[in-house]
Write a protein that holds these residues in place. Structure first.
Motif, PDB file in Angstrom:
ATOM      1  N   PRO A  64       9.470   7.938  -4.936  1.00  0.00           N
ATOM      2  CA  PRO A  64       9.554   6.594  -5.659  1.00  0.00           C
ATOM      3  C   PRO A  64       8.928   5.342  -4.718  1.00  0.00           C
ATOM      4  N   ILE A  65       7.944   4.880  -5.607  1.00  0.00           N
ATOM      5  CA  ILE A  65       6.941   3.862  -4.851  1.00  0.00           C
ATOM      6  C   ILE A  65       7.121   2.607  -5.782  1.00  0.00           C
ATOM      7  N   THR A  66       7.366   1.498  -4.886  1.00  0.00           N
ATOM      8  CA  THR A  66       7.256   0.050  -5.481  1.00  0.00           C
ATOM      9  C   THR A  66       6.268  -0.717  -4.771  1.00  0.00           C
ATOM     10  N   PHE A  67       5.817  -1.828  -5.572  1.00  0.00           N
ATOM     11  CA  PHE A  67       4.716  -2.605  -5.225  1.00  0.00           C
ATOM     12  C   PHE A  67       5.284  -4.121  -4.981  1.00  0.00           C
ATOM     13  N   ASN A  68       4.559  -4.724  -3.857  1.00  0.00           N
ATOM     14  CA  ASN A  68       4.750  -5.931  -3.859  1.00  0.00           C
ATOM     15  C   ASN A  68       3.424  -6.744  -3.615  1.00  0.00           C
ATOM     16  N   THR A  69       3.182  -7.748  -4.458  1.00  0.00           N
ATOM     17  CA  THR A  69       1.853  -8.319  -4.463  1.00  0.00           C
ATOM     18  C   THR A  69       2.246  -9.980  -4.427  1.00  0.00           C
ATOM     19  N   ASN A  70       1.186 -10.501  -3.484  1.00  0.00           N
ATOM     20  CA  ASN A  70       1.417 -11.871  -3.107  1.00  0.00           C
ATOM     21  C   ASN A  70      -0.151 -12.453  -2.796  1.00  0.00           C
ATOM     22  N   LEU A  71      -0.306 -13.450  -2.986  1.00  0.00           N
ATOM     23  CA  LEU A  71      -1.829 -14.493  -2.626  1.00  0.00           C
ATOM     24  C   LEU A  71      -1.694 -14.462  -0.936  1.00  0.00           C
ATOM     25  N   MET A  72      -2.843 -13.999  -0.322  1.00  0.00           N
ATOM     26  CA  MET A  72      -2.955 -14.000   1.095  1.00  0.00           C
ATOM     27  C   MET A  72      -2.299 -15.334   1.487  1.00  0.00           C
ATOM     28  N   GLY A  73      -1.540 -15.215   2.304  1.00  0.00           N
ATOM     29  CA  GLY A  73      -1.060 -16.462   3.095  1.00  0.00           C
ATOM     30  C   GLY A  73       0.004 -17.173   2.319  1.00  0.00           C
ATOM     31  N   TYR A  74       0.489 -16.528   1.245  1.00  0.00           N
ATOM     32  CA  TYR A  74       1.410 -17.439   0.469  1.00  0.00           C
ATOM     33  C   TYR A  74       2.498 -16.217   0.013  1.00  0.00           C
ATOM     34  N   PRO A  75       3.770 -16.554  -0.210  1.00  0.00           N
ATOM     35  CA  PRO A  75       4.707 -15.833  -0.590  1.00  0.00           C
ATOM     36  C   PRO A  75       4.625 -15.052  -1.947  1.00  0.00           C
ATOM     37  N   ASP A  76       4.106 -15.649  -2.809  1.00  0.00           N
ATOM     38  CA  ASP A  76       3.942 -15.320  -4.350  1.00  0.00           C
ATOM     39  C   ASP A  76       2.468 -15.225  -4.756  1.00  0.00           C
ATOM     40  N   ARG A  77       2.361 -14.915  -6.016  1.00  0.00           N
ATOM     41  CA  ARG A  77       0.988 -14.602  -6.546  1.00  0.00           C
ATOM     42  C   ARG A  77       0.631 -16.151  -7.187  1.00  0.00           C
ATOM     43  N   PRO A  78      -0.712 -16.229  -7.685  1.00  0.00           N
ATOM     44  CA  PRO A  78      -1.053 -17.481  -8.404  1.00  0.00           C
ATOM     45  C   PRO A  78      -0.236 -17.535  -9.532  1.00  0.00           C
ATOM     46  N   GLY A  79      -0.240 -18.722  -9.931  1.00  0.00           N
ATOM     47  CA  GLY A  79       0.552 -19.039 -11.139  1.00  0.00           C
ATOM     48  C   GLY A  79       0.160 -18.314 -12.496  1.00  0.00           C
ATOM     49  N   TRP A  80      -1.045 -18.190 -12.567  1.00  0.00           N
ATOM     50  CA  TRP A  80      -1.585 -17.380 -14.027  1.00  0.00           C
ATOM     51  C   TRP A  80      -1.193 -15.834 -13.889  1.00  0.00           C
ATOM     52  N   LEU A  81      -0.840 -15.263 -12.902  1.00  0.00           N
ATOM     53  CA  LEU A  81      -1.170 -13.910 -12.516  1.00  0.00           C
ATOM     54  C   LEU A  81       0.432 -13.579 -12.591  1.00  0.00           C
ATOM     55  N   ARG A  82       0.953 -12.485 -13.457  1.00  0.00           N
ATOM     56  CA  ARG A  82       2.320 -11.734 -13.230  1.00  0.00           C
ATOM     57  C   ARG A  82       2.150 -10.370 -12.936  1.00  0.00           C
ATOM     58  N   TYR A  83       3.411  -9.799 -12.553  1.00  0.00           N
ATOM     59  CA  TYR A  83       3.412  -8.486 -12.024  1.00  0.00           C
ATOM     60  C   TYR A  83       4.571  -7.954 -12.731  1.00  0.00           C
ATOM     61  N   ILE A  84       4.563  -6.629 -13.145  1.00  0.00           N
ATOM     62  CA  ILE A  84       5.586  -5.704 -13.545  1.00  0.00           C
ATOM     63  C   ILE A  84       5.533  -4.311 -13.364  1.00  0.00           C
ATOM     64  N   GLN A  85       6.579  -3.949 -12.997  1.00  0.00           N
ATOM     65  CA  GLN A  85       6.858  -2.336 -12.749  1.00  0.00           C
ATOM     66  C   GLN A  85       8.311  -2.019 -13.212  1.00  0.00           C
ATOM     67  N   ARG A  86       8.099  -1.210 -14.247  1.00  0.00           N
ATOM     68  CA  ARG A  86       9.503  -0.797 -15.209  1.00  0.00           C
ATOM     69  C   ARG A  86      10.597   0.049 -14.059  1.00  0.00           C
ATOM     70  N   THR A  87       9.994   0.836 -13.455  1.00  0.00           N
ATOM     71  CA  THR A  87      10.837   1.745 -12.655  1.00  0.00           C
ATOM     72  C   THR A  87      10.083   2.277 -11.341  1.00  0.00           C
ATOM     73  N   GLN A  88      10.583   2.731 -10.415  1.00  0.00           N
ATOM     74  CA  GLN A  88      10.020   3.179  -9.242  1.00  0.00           C
ATOM     75  C   GLN A  88       9.061   4.564  -9.512  1.00  0.00           C
ATOM     76  N   HIS A  89       9.028   4.988 -10.388  1.00  0.00           N
ATOM     77  CA  HIS A  89       8.417   6.104 -10.815  1.00  0.00           C
ATOM     78  C   HIS A  89       7.233   5.779 -11.882  1.00  0.00           C
ATOM     79  N   SER A  90       6.890   4.562 -12.017  1.00  0.00           N
ATOM     80  CA  SER A  90       5.907   4.312 -12.937  1.00  0.00           C
ATOM     81  C   SER A  90       4.911   3.373 -12.264  1.00  0.00           C
TER      82      SER A  90
END
Length: 418
Positions: A64-90
């Motif tokens: 099982p692999i999960t991902f975390n995405t963020n803008l470098m130097g910030y805790p979250d992504r830019p406002g226009w960018l979204r992220y989704i992962q339904r399960t740990q095996h997708s």
């Protein structure tokens, strides 16, 4: 073209359907265009090579692999960018639609992969260079609400291509591209129940270079507007071209011509340097604490309530012990006629009590003696032991009593009669 993006828009469907897709690789650059849907897939298979192999030989790794995405130097992504992962095996998916205000501002996205079996991590950077073109965004934009799709299903290139192909057949534009995809949950929708294969729903916005077709305009007719207000399906002639794969809610379609939209400019104040103004020298409190006197607190807490209680006790004792009148004083203050009346009532009560002790009363039938005092004959009971008394009336007469035994009564002369 799917892969490394160039500054120009990439044709995906017959050279007319434009969207931007890429695969995850280490520290790579992508070049999406403003006003065009950007999709970046984070493949689990690629990141598996960053982690140790599966311990059992001959078995494929399915960690099982999960991902975390963020803008470098910030805790979250830019406002226009979204992220989704339904399960740990997708696979994970980054998607969004950059606007013209993001042109020329590279965004470095840190992608961190977590292996949930070994708790190891791998990190890569994705540099997003947003390009501005005169072709995008296209002036005529239509937003569809698809009820039988989830956002990750719609982001697949095959499904998105099929939908844009159906829109092209209905709209007949020269250029067509996907502008944005939004989950219905981001628009205030509810999470569906896990029954009957229900989906969350997804909003898909597409743009074209020609005005809307007559089929898309049918939803604006008064008849269809009335049906939508009554929560009924409108009659759309081109719905059959979508129905085989996409269940569209035509009441929620939105048609926008950006050439007729009045722009709204928001003036924002210039940000400061982040340094607070001077307020003098800070004077911290002393490290030594003063000794506090608790005597006043003791007086207020204990002495005052005790004093009030003693005063109330003295008043109560004086009222009960020193204010009693006595019998003589009470009789002197009572009128004579009232005393005589009370005395006569008291004497009458005593006389009645003494008379009630000496009077003879007739015993109830159930308590009469069981023998004749003259003849000595044993008298049987009024009712046998197995007599049913539940249906017997409360008030009985002589005719209701069967097997009534004549009870001897005493005459004044002292003789018994039967």
């Amino acid at each position: 073209m799917i892969g490394t993006m160039s500054a120009a828009a990439v044709a995906v469907w017959l050279g007319t359907v434009v969207t931007i897709l890429s695969r995850s690789h280490a520290d790579r650059n992508v070049y999406p265009s403003a006003g065009v849907l950007f999709v970046h897939v984070l493949e689990r298979e690629y990141f598996k090579g960053e982690f140790p192999p599966y311990p059992k030989a001959g078995e494929s790794s399915n960690d099982p692999i999960t991902f975390n995405t963020n803008l470098m130097g910030y805790p979250d992504r830019p406002g226009w960018l979204r992220y989704i992962q339904r399960t740990q095996h997708s696979d994970g998916v980054l998607y969004g639609s950059p606007t013209a205000e993001h042109v020329g501002k590279p965004s470095v996205i840190e992608i961190t992969a977590y292996n949930r079996r070994t708790f190891e991590t791998a990190r890569h950077n994705l540099v997003i260079n947003i390009m501005g073109t005169e072709e995008f965004p296209l002036p005529f934009q239509a937003e569809f609400y698809i009820k039988n799709m989830n956002v990750e299903e719609m982001l697949a290139s095959e499904v998105l291509g099929d939908f844009l192909g159906a829109v092209k057949n209905v709209w007949q534009p020269e250029r067509l591209n996907a502008i944005n995809i939004t989950s219905a949950l981001d628009r205030g929708g509810r999470v569906p129940l896990p029954i009957n294969n229900l989906k969350e729903g997804v909003y898909v916005m597409v743009g074209a270079d020609v005005p809307f077709s007559s089929c898309l305009r049918e939803v604006e007719s008064p008849h269809n507007q009335l049906r939508c207000s009554q929560e009924m399906e409108p009659a759309i002639s081109c719905d059959k071209k979508f129905r085989a794969q996409f269940n569209i809610d035509w009441c929620k379609i939105s048609l926008v011509d950006i050439n007729k939209v009045v722009p709204v400019y928001i003036t924002r104040p210039e940000p400061g340097n982040g340094i607070l103004p001077e307020f003098g020298v800070y004077d911290p409190p002393s490290e030594t604490l003063m000794i506090r006197n608790y005597f006043s607190d003791f007086l207020i807490t204990l002495a005052v309530p005790s004093a009030v209680a003693l005063v109330l006790l003295f008043i109560l004792g004086y009222t009960m012990c020193c204010r009693r009148e006595g019998l003589e004083k009470r009789n002197m203050q009572t009128p004579d006629i009232q005393l005589v009346h009370h005395n006569s009532i008291q004497k009458s009560s005593k006389e009645l009590r003494s008379m009630s002790k000496n009077r003879e009363i007739s015993w109830p039938l159930s308590t009469l003696p069981v023998f004749n005092p003259v003849s000595g004959e044993v008298v049987p009971p009024i009712h046998p032991d197995n007599y049913e008394t539940t249906s017997m009336p409360l008030m009985q007469t002589q005719t209701n009593l069967q097997n009534q035994i004549t009870i001897p009564q005493q005459r004044p002369s002292g003789k018994w009669y039967s």
